[in-house]
Design an enzyme around this catalytic site. Sequence first.
Site: not given
Ligand code: URA
Length: 242
Positions: A103
């Site tokens: 993310d």
């Molecule tokens: N899980 C999440 O919620 N975000 C990420 O970036 C990776 C795994």
Amino acid sequence: MIRLDKYLADMGEGTRQEVKKYIRQGRILIDGMPVKKPEYKVDEARQRVTLDGRDIGYSRFEYYMLNKPAGVVSATEDAADRTVVELIAGRKRKDLFPVGRLDKDTEGLLLITNDGALAHRLLSPKSHVDKCYYARVQGLVTEEDVKKFLAGVDIGTAKQPERTAPGRLQILDADESSGVSRIRLVIQEGKYHQVKRMFAAVGKKVCYLRRESMGSLVLDAGLKPGEYRKLTDEELRELRDL
Ligand code: URA
């Protein structure tokens, strides 16, 4: 063997049209001899190619470990935000991409390569590759949560349940005064916002998330967010053996 114009364009020396011009201008030497034909087939393992006297070595694949900073998107192009690929200033290949997504606000290990076969293997659910995350979580994580994660939690909606595969949750500490917990979580899947949704499923909120490893590949502690380095031969060998 690879066409000379493709060789130069692959190595970021210009567009196919631009490098054709350089070739016709006689600026390219192969083993010391000018070659003016864009379709000339170069033996990339043996021949030495120069542009204006500068050596242009060929690399078919590039592999970088990036400590992704927050605020950068896991994409190759984006109209609004900087991308993880743009952070690899020393890249030669133009076809690099991130292996999986973190993310925008997540930090940590991201493999950047143009090796599609390796990426596919690492991301395939059949490969069961462990991904280890460190997180700070708002709320006191409990042994009950550990058990729930091990059994798999429902991160779907009322209409469409979505159960995760087992996740191994380790509580590093759960501080009663601040109400914040620090944890490690190992999962093998990569569903959208998976870690955040797993904690939301047990009534908690991830406030900081960092990926620490993916299979055998461990984030180099010497890399600050935004920094990267090439994989070592050994790291690459181990990843290929997964
Ligand atoms: N899980 C999440 O919620 N975000 C990420 O970036 C990776 C795994």
